[in-house]
Design an enzyme around this catalytic site. Structure first.
Site, PDB file in Angstrom:
ATOM      1  N   TYR A 156       0.721  -1.397   0.021  1.00  0.00           N
ATOM      2  CA  TYR A 156      -0.159   0.011   0.147  1.00  0.00           C
ATOM      3  C   TYR A 156       0.734   1.401   0.063  1.00  0.00           C
ATOM      4  O   TYR A 156       0.526   2.232  -0.457  1.00  0.00           O
ATOM      5  CB  TYR A 156      -0.946   0.018   1.486  1.00  0.00           C
ATOM      6  N   LYS A 181       3.002 -15.273   3.091  1.00  0.00           N
ATOM      7  CA  LYS A 181       3.110 -15.896   2.064  1.00  0.00           C
ATOM      8  C   LYS A 181       4.720 -16.134   2.039  1.00  0.00           C
ATOM      9  O   LYS A 181       5.272 -15.968   1.056  1.00  0.00           O
ATOM     10  CB  LYS A 181       2.498 -15.328   0.935  1.00  0.00           C
ATOM     11  N   ASP A 221      -3.074 -18.311   1.200  1.00  0.00           N
ATOM     12  CA  ASP A 221      -4.132 -18.930   0.265  1.00  0.00           C
ATOM     13  C   ASP A 221      -4.942 -19.998   1.171  1.00  0.00           C
ATOM     14  O   ASP A 221      -5.801 -20.089   0.954  1.00  0.00           O
ATOM     15  CB  ASP A 221      -3.200 -19.490  -1.094  1.00  0.00           C
ATOM     16  N   ASP A 261      -6.671  -6.806   3.972  1.00  0.00           N
ATOM     17  CA  ASP A 261      -7.770  -6.248   3.344  1.00  0.00           C
ATOM     18  C   ASP A 261      -8.607  -7.104   2.822  1.00  0.00           C
ATOM     19  O   ASP A 261      -9.902  -7.134   2.779  1.00  0.00           O
ATOM     20  CB  ASP A 261      -6.992  -5.142   2.295  1.00  0.00           C
ATOM     21  N   ASP A 271     -12.821  -8.652   3.997  1.00  0.00           N
ATOM     22  CA  ASP A 271     -13.891  -9.000   3.315  1.00  0.00           C
ATOM     23  C   ASP A 271     -14.441 -10.302   3.286  1.00  0.00           C
ATOM     24  O   ASP A 271     -15.621 -10.382   3.321  1.00  0.00           O
ATOM     25  CB  ASP A 271     -13.633  -8.408   1.800  1.00  0.00           C
TER      26      ASP A 271
HETATM   27  C1  IPM Z   1     -10.417  -0.794   3.745  1.00  0.00           C
HETATM   28  C2  IPM Z   1     -10.767  -0.345   2.499  1.00  0.00           C
HETATM   29  C3  IPM Z   1      -9.678   0.483   2.001  1.00  0.00           C
HETATM   30  C4  IPM Z   1      -8.239  -0.309   1.942  1.00  0.00           C
HETATM   31  C5  IPM Z   1      -9.818   1.336   0.472  1.00  0.00           C
HETATM   32  C6  IPM Z   1     -10.943   2.144   0.477  1.00  0.00           C
HETATM   33  C7  IPM Z   1      -8.512   2.139   0.158  1.00  0.00           C
HETATM   34  O1  IPM Z   1     -10.950  -1.467   1.347  1.00  0.00           O
HETATM   35  O2  IPM Z   1     -10.402   0.069   4.836  1.00  0.00           O
HETATM   36  O3  IPM Z   1     -10.430  -2.014   3.773  1.00  0.00           O
HETATM   37  O4  IPM Z   1      -8.057  -1.150   0.808  1.00  0.00           O
HETATM   38  O5  IPM Z   1      -7.658  -0.443   2.971  1.00  0.00           O
HETATM   39 MG    MG Z   2     -10.987  -3.452   2.155  1.00  0.00          MG
END
Ligand code: IPM
Ligand code: MG
Length: 357
Positions: free
Chosen positions: A143, A190, A222, A246, A250
C-alpha cells in the site's frame, strides 16, 4: 463522567447516512451515562476533493489530531473506479489519514450475532459460535511502497516493504489481545514466496517467545482463505499484513452475515479512527436503505478502546443484539423468512437501537 471531543468524518456515499446514525448512538450514550461529548465534522474523500481539491485537506488532519477519537464513514466514488488515470483519488485521503496518524493496527472483530446465522451464505452449523479478531497491519506493505510506471508506461510496479519494527509492534498488539481471549494466534503470510513474509514470520516467531502461554500457528494466505470458510471456529486472533488483511476481512465478513455488520478500529500512535469495513456503496446511496449497524458497532469500539468506557460499549452491542432478536433487519441481512414489516431503513433501524439503549 468523561468529557470528550469526537470528530465525525462521514466521507462519501452511504458514509454520510450511516455515520449520522452512529453519532446519534454516541449522543444517547452520553445522555444515559452523564458524559459530555462535543463534536465537530471534517471532510475526506471525494467530497473533500470537490470542496478543496485535496482528498484530505490539512484542516481535516489538524482537527483529527486535536480530537479524542474519530468516527469515520467511507471514501470512494465510481467515477474514479472507471478512470484509472485520475491522479487525485478519494482513497488517498484514507491512506494519508492512516499514515499521518500512525494508525498501524487495524482491529476487525468478526463475531456472528446468532440471529444472523441465516444471513450468511455459509452453512449455519459451520458458523455457529465463530468469533475471530483480525489484526491487519495498516501503514506498511504494498500500500505504501514505491509505485510507478516504466518502459514508457507499459510496465507498472508497486513495492511491498516491511521493516522489523513494523512487524514487531503489530505482532505484540495481537499477542496481547490473544492473551485476553482464547490464547490462540494465527499469523498469516506468504513466506513460501515473499521476502517480506519471511521477515514477517521470523519476527512473529521471535515475539512469540515472550508469550509462551499463547498457542501460535503460521498459515500461508491462500490456505487461510480456504480454512476461514471451511472451519471459522478454529481461529481466535489472526494477524496479517496490510493487503492480505484487506482481502481476508472482506471474506470474513460473510462469517458475520454481511459487510454491513463489520466495525473496525484503527489505532497506533495518534487519534484512534473507528469505521465500518464496508465502502461508500454509491449504488444504494441516498435511498435510506444502508445498514448502519457497522457504524453503530464502530461507535461501540470507539467508546471501549479510545475512551475506556466498557459498560457503555457493551450497552451499544446489547442494543444491537436486542434489535436483531426482535426480528428487525436492514435489506442486506434480511432473508426469505423476514416479514416485509420487519425490514427497516437506515434511520428506522437506528431508532430501534436507540430505544434499547
Ligand atoms: C478498507 C478499504 C480501503 C483499503 C480502501 C477504501 C482504500 O478497502 O479499509 O478495507 O484498501 O484499506
Ligand atoms: Mg477493504
Amino acid at each position: 463522567m468523561a468529557t470528550k471531543h469526537i470528530l465525525i468524518v462521514p466521507g462519501d456515499g452511504i458514509g454520510q447516512e450511516v455515520t449520522a446514525v452512529g453519532k446519534k448512538v454516541l449522543d444517547k450514550i452520553a445522555a444515559k451515562f452523564g458524559h459530555t461529548f462535543t463534536y465537530d465534522t471534517a471532510l475526506i474523500g471525494h467530497v473533500a476533493i470537490e470542496a478543496t481539491g485535496s482528498p484530505l485537506p490539512d484542516e481535516s488532519l489538524e482537527k483529527m489530531r486535536k480530537s479524542d477519537a474519530v468516527l469515520f464513514g467511507a471514501v470512494g466514488h465510481p467515477k474514479y473506479d472507471n478512470d484509472p488515470s485520475a491522479k487525485v483519488r478519494p482513497e488517498q485521503g484514507l491512506l494519508k489519514m492512516r499514515k499521518e496518524l500512525g494508525l498501524y493496527a487495524n482491529l476487525r472483530p468478526i463475531k456472528l450475532f446468532d440471529e444472523l446465522l441465516s444471513a450468511s451464505s455459509i452453512k449455519p452449523e459451520v458458523l455457529r459460535g465463530a468469533d475471530i479478531l483480525f489484526f491487519r497491519e495498516l501503514t506498511g506493505d504494498i500500500y505504501f511502497g514505491e509505485k510507478g510506471r516504466k518502459n514508457n508506461g507499459d510496465t507498472a510496479f508497486d513495492v511491498a516493504e516491511y521493516s522489523r519494527f513494523e512487524v514487531e509492534r503489530i505482532a505484540r498488539k495481537a499477542f496481547e489481545a490473544a492473551r485476553t481471549r482464547r490464547k490462540k494466534l494465527c499469523s498469516v503470510d506468504k513466506a513460501n514466496v515473499l521476502e517480506t513474509s519471511r521477515l514477517w514470520r521470523e519476527v512473529v516467531q521471535k515475539v512469540a517467545k515472550d508469550y509462551p502461554d499463547v498457542d501460535v500457528e503460521h498459515q500461508f494466505v491462500d490456505a487461510l482463505a480456504m480454512l476461514l470458510i471451511k472451519d471459522p471456529r478454529r481461529f481466535d486472533v489472526v494477524v496479517t499484513a496490510n493487503l492480505f488483511g484487506d482481502i481476508l476481512t472482506d471474506e470474513a465478513s460473510q462469517i458475520a452475515g454481511s459487510m454491513g455488520m463489520l466495525a473496525s478500529a484503527s489505532v497506533g500512535e495518534g487519534t484512534g479512527v473507528y469505521e465500518p469495513i464496508h465502502g461508500s456503496a454509491h449504488d444504494i446511496t441516498g435511498k435510506g436503505v444502508a445498514n448502519p449497524l457497522a457504524s453503530i458497532l464502530s461507535a461501540a469500539l470507539l467508546l471501549d478502546i479510545s475512551f475506556g468506557l466498557k459498560t457503555e460499549a457493551d450497552t451499544v452491542i446489547s442494543a444491537v443484539d436486542a434489535v436483531l432478536k426482535a426480528g428487525f433487519r436492514t435489506r442486506d441481512i434480511a432473508d426469505s423468512t423476514t416479514p416485509a414489516s420487519k425490514v427497516l431503513g437506515t434511520d428506522a433501524i437506528g431508532a430501534e437501537v436507540l430505544k434499547h439503549i
